[in-house]
Design an enzyme around this catalytic site. Sequence first.
Site, short mmCIF file in Angstrom:
data_model
loop_
_atom_site.label_atom_id
_atom_site.label_comp_id
_atom_site.label_asym_id
_atom_site.label_seq_id
_atom_site.Cartn_x
_atom_site.Cartn_y
_atom_site.Cartn_z
N ASP A 1 49.18 33.00 46.64
CA ASP A 1 47.80 33.87 47.18
C ASP A 1 46.84 32.83 47.50
O ASP A 1 46.39 32.11 46.90
CB ASP A 1 47.62 34.53 45.65
CG ASP A 1 46.39 35.63 45.65
OD1 ASP A 1 45.92 35.62 46.93
OD2 ASP A 1 45.76 36.11 44.70
N ALA B 1 43.17 33.43 49.14
CA ALA B 1 42.15 34.29 49.25
C ALA B 1 40.71 33.45 49.94
O ALA B 1 39.64 34.46 50.21
CB ALA B 1 41.88 35.01 47.81
N TRP C 1 43.79 35.10 38.18
CA TRP C 1 43.04 36.20 38.47
C TRP C 1 43.46 37.35 37.60
O TRP C 1 44.63 37.86 37.89
CB TRP C 1 43.19 36.54 40.12
CG TRP C 1 42.26 37.72 40.65
CD1 TRP C 1 40.83 37.79 40.44
CD2 TRP C 1 42.54 38.74 41.25
NE1 TRP C 1 40.46 38.94 41.04
CE2 TRP C 1 41.48 39.47 41.70
CE3 TRP C 1 43.86 39.13 41.84
CZ2 TRP C 1 41.57 40.48 42.48
CZ3 TRP C 1 43.90 40.23 42.83
CH2 TRP C 1 42.87 41.01 43.26
N LYS D 1 37.01 37.09 52.36
CA LYS D 1 35.81 36.04 51.84
C LYS D 1 35.53 35.29 53.08
O LYS D 1 34.11 34.94 53.59
CB LYS D 1 36.31 35.15 50.54
CG LYS D 1 37.21 35.89 49.71
CD LYS D 1 36.46 36.77 48.57
CE LYS D 1 37.44 37.51 48.06
NZ LYS D 1 37.21 37.91 46.72
#
Length: 393
Positions: A208, A210, A127, A243
């Site tokens: 991470d 997400a 990212w 999300k």
Amino acid sequence: MFETLQAQKPDAILALVQMFKDDPRSDKIDLGVGVYKDASGNTPVMRAVKAAEQQLWENETSKSYVALTGDPGFSDAMVKLVLGDAVPRATVSAAATPGGTGAVRQAFELIKLARPDARVFVSNPTWPNHLSILEYLGMEMVPYRYFDNETRGVDFDAMLDDLKTAKAGDVVLLHGCCHNPTGANLTMPQWQEVIAVLQQTGAVPMIDIAYQGFGDGLEADAQATRAVAAALPECLIAASCSKNFGIYRERTGILMMIANGTEAKVAQGTLAFLNRQNFSFPPDHGARLVTMILNDDELRTDWMAEVEAMRVSMLGLREQLATELRQRAGSDRFGFIAQHRGMFSRLGTTPEMVQKLREDHGIYMVGDSRLNIAGLNANSVPLLAEAIVKAGV
Ligand code: LMR
């Protein structure tokens, strides 16, 4: 003094949002920023979130401060959602943060505080904001090979070779599921090999996560994170609720720090300190909704059903796109789209081709050819497939 300021490069993902808005074409397709959209192009407030908000509005009696690391109930609920029973709760310190990005930022700050010379290993690609924040903090990053542009899968042997060069005191940043930007993910046996390398090198994993629930399901998507956390003595986890709860603008995330030694005693205080330095108290509204949903059987069941429906819809779009491309291209070279998981797939084409798709066909994807599957619907998939083949991707 402000005359010293230099113009900053706009964030490539967020710049696309404006470009798309400014495009007058009615048949344009937005496959840019990672926001879930339903078949009519809306990003709905999830049912359970609406219901929790109503309850909260009726019952909340104060807007006074909560705590520097947020409501402990939020931490408990999120630790359970992400980690299940993988590690003893007492080994996990946690702090609410403004979104998953806030958690990533706080994690990097924590690493810098603990080891100013730590190197952070990042997947190539990752990212873009990971890189941007690391650079801003002046931290050293080491890319490890990840995406194989030929197969559009993971170049696993190369990844392992690169991770083996990490040392104790380095950090390895991994995407827990639904790799952003590629959509290419490790299998569980491959995760076990990564764990073995982390154990050998002594590098600390930072995960991470997400998009939990958008890949293979809420539990399946947490499996790798749980395996890593259970196998290593130290681990950082940055999780986002943007999300899977659809609460992007509420900025709801959490940083978890797993420590098994005496350092565990100072961990929670360190997270509180870092929050205080950067923004003091984390936002509470989204975190409270998440806690209410996760702790209430009815709300939780409804939320899980809605996340699952979103996931299945994205999978259906992947299948449809792969099929349409197979028919038009007369080959299976786009089969990887059905194999990828999460919101994104990287097409693996050039920035020039991405620009051509945008200019000639009104198709907006990130310059590295990442497309947001959730930006599609049953009607736009054939248009995209047609454009991809016509443009000669
Ligand atoms: C994305 O990758 O599109 C999202 O995580 C949104 C963002 O902040 O970049």
